[in-house]
Design a protein around this motif. Structure first.
Motif, short mmCIF file in Angstrom:
data_model
loop_
_atom_site.label_atom_id
_atom_site.label_comp_id
_atom_site.label_asym_id
_atom_site.label_seq_id
_atom_site.Cartn_x
_atom_site.Cartn_y
_atom_site.Cartn_z
N ALA A 89 9.69 -14.31 -1.07
CA ALA A 89 8.12 -14.28 -1.20
C ALA A 89 7.81 -12.93 -1.54
CB ALA A 89 7.46 -14.96 0.03
N LEU A 90 6.97 -12.41 -2.38
CA LEU A 90 6.36 -11.23 -2.44
C LEU A 90 4.73 -11.26 -2.22
CD1 LEU A 90 8.53 -10.72 -5.94
CD2 LEU A 90 9.29 -10.06 -3.32
N SER A 91 4.75 -9.98 -2.11
CA SER A 91 3.33 -9.48 -1.97
C SER A 91 3.11 -8.23 -2.92
CB SER A 91 2.68 -9.33 -0.52
OG SER A 91 1.27 -9.17 -0.54
N VAL A 92 2.19 -8.18 -3.94
CA VAL A 92 2.33 -6.95 -4.77
C VAL A 92 0.99 -6.23 -4.33
CG1 VAL A 92 1.90 -6.29 -7.12
CG2 VAL A 92 3.31 -8.12 -6.45
N LEU A 93 0.84 -5.10 -4.05
CA LEU A 93 -0.22 -4.25 -3.73
C LEU A 93 -0.39 -3.20 -4.65
CD1 LEU A 93 1.44 -4.87 -0.76
CD2 LEU A 93 -0.74 -4.10 0.15
N LEU A 94 -1.62 -3.03 -5.31
CA LEU A 94 -1.89 -2.10 -6.20
C LEU A 94 -3.00 -1.37 -5.89
CD1 LEU A 94 -1.80 -0.88 -9.32
CD2 LEU A 94 -3.12 -3.18 -9.80
N ARG A 95 -3.08 0.15 -6.27
CA ARG A 95 -4.22 0.86 -6.13
C ARG A 95 -4.57 1.77 -7.34
NH1 ARG A 95 -6.49 5.10 -1.64
NH2 ARG A 95 -7.87 6.27 -3.03
N THR A 165 6.32 -5.88 -2.03
CA THR A 165 6.80 -6.01 -0.62
C THR A 165 7.24 -7.29 -0.65
OG1 THR A 165 4.59 -6.44 0.06
CG2 THR A 165 5.06 -4.19 -0.06
N ALA A 166 8.26 -7.52 0.38
CA ALA A 166 9.03 -8.57 0.54
C ALA A 166 8.09 -9.20 1.97
CB ALA A 166 10.35 -8.63 1.01
N VAL A 167 7.67 -10.75 1.97
CA VAL A 167 7.29 -11.28 3.11
C VAL A 167 8.13 -12.43 3.55
CG1 VAL A 167 5.00 -10.62 2.34
CG2 VAL A 167 5.78 -12.72 1.47
N ARG A 188 9.11 -2.75 4.32
CA ARG A 188 9.35 -3.81 3.41
C ARG A 188 8.86 -3.95 1.75
NH1 ARG A 188 9.28 -9.31 5.83
NH2 ARG A 188 10.29 -9.39 7.75
N VAL A 189 9.01 -2.57 1.47
CA VAL A 189 8.54 -2.38 0.19
C VAL A 189 10.02 -2.65 -0.70
CG1 VAL A 189 8.11 -0.73 -1.70
CG2 VAL A 189 7.00 -1.00 0.41
N VAL A 190 10.04 -3.57 -1.50
CA VAL A 190 11.34 -3.62 -2.48
C VAL A 190 11.38 -2.53 -3.37
CG1 VAL A 190 12.51 -5.22 -3.96
CG2 VAL A 190 11.25 -6.15 -1.86
#
Length: 261
Positions: A89-95, A165-167, A188-190
């Protein structure tokens, strides 16, 4: 530095041996790597960098000599990965950062969108402030399209960053909406990709070989934005279709470099 504070020749020799050992460990980790983002390779790389930096400092202090190696800084490096071995499971964070450099262009483009929503009659809801105009445009266009056409909207790009990031488990619908960025754990940053104009100084003219300097490849910001059939725009609380988180932290910039873990 006083003679009393100088490292001994034996200490310099020990630091050199530590570099050799770290080199062997790094090569062994690379030869055994299990994938592109193997944490063992990442750890061996950091150990080699630390050993080389220590040797370089001792060599200079003792003999006033330096090595020909550029030691990468660790201040901005990601910490060692501590997430699951296989991320399911992934979470993608963007700025992405922008500066509003042409407010009137921004307002005009937003009003065009609002009018189209009203059937092209010119009677759309008023986009008469920068805040309302941003709500209209970011509610209508995907973040990537805003980035690729920022000049048309009177914006100038700043820095950007994207973290994958991996969750442990997929989030339940609505679970993190109240605090979407509280769980942004650097451990947890892949992989991560940064874009910044500060990298321009590291580019040389060779990167422009084969390009005609007289050719202007910029999009003409005076060309009206072509609009497709659009969905309803809800300036206040439209979050449908957003696939990435956008934390307070970095936007594509021209002539910049992407860097991964």
């Amino acid at each position: 530095m006083s003679d009393a504070a100088q490292p001994t020749a034996a200490e310099v020799r020990a630091a050199a041996e530590a570099v050799k050992t770290a080199l062997d460990r790094h090569l062994a980790a690379v030869e055994r790597r299990s994938g592109e983002d193997d944490p063992a390779v990442y750890e061996a790389f950091n150990e080699l960098a630390a050993a080389a930096e220590e040797y370089d400092e001792l060599l200079y202090d003792r003999y006033d000599e330096v090595t020909p190696f550029e030691i990468p800084g660790t201040d901005d490096a990601l910490p060692p990965y501590q997430g699951p071995d296989e991320a399911n499971a992934l979470s993608v964070l963007l700025r992405r950062d922008y500066t509003v450099v042409e407010p009137q262009r921004l307002l005009a483009q937003a009003q065009r969108v609002a009018d189209l929503e009203a059937g092209g009659t010119g009677g759309g809801s008023s986009a008469d402030t920068v805040h309302s105009a941003l709500g209209v445009l970011f509610g209508e266009f995907e973040p990537d399209e805003i980035s690729s056409r920022h000049k048309e909207f009177g914006l100038e790009e700043g820095d950007s960053t994207l973290w994958v990031t991996a969750v442990d488990t997929p989030a339940e619908p609505g679970e993190w909406l109240d605090a979407p960025f509280d769980q942004a754990d650097p451990h947890r940053v892949v992989c991560r990709f940064d874009v910044s104009v500060v990298f321009d100084d590291e580019l040389d003219d060779d990167g422009l070989d084969g390009l005609d300097p007289d050719v202007d490849i910029d999009i003409d910001p005076d060309v009206p934005v072509p609009l497709d059939d659009t969905d309803d725009v809800d300036v206040a609380d439209d979050t449908d279709g957003v696939d990435v988180d956008e934390p307070d932290g970095v936007g594509d910039a021209p002539d910049a470099r992407r860097a991964g873990r």
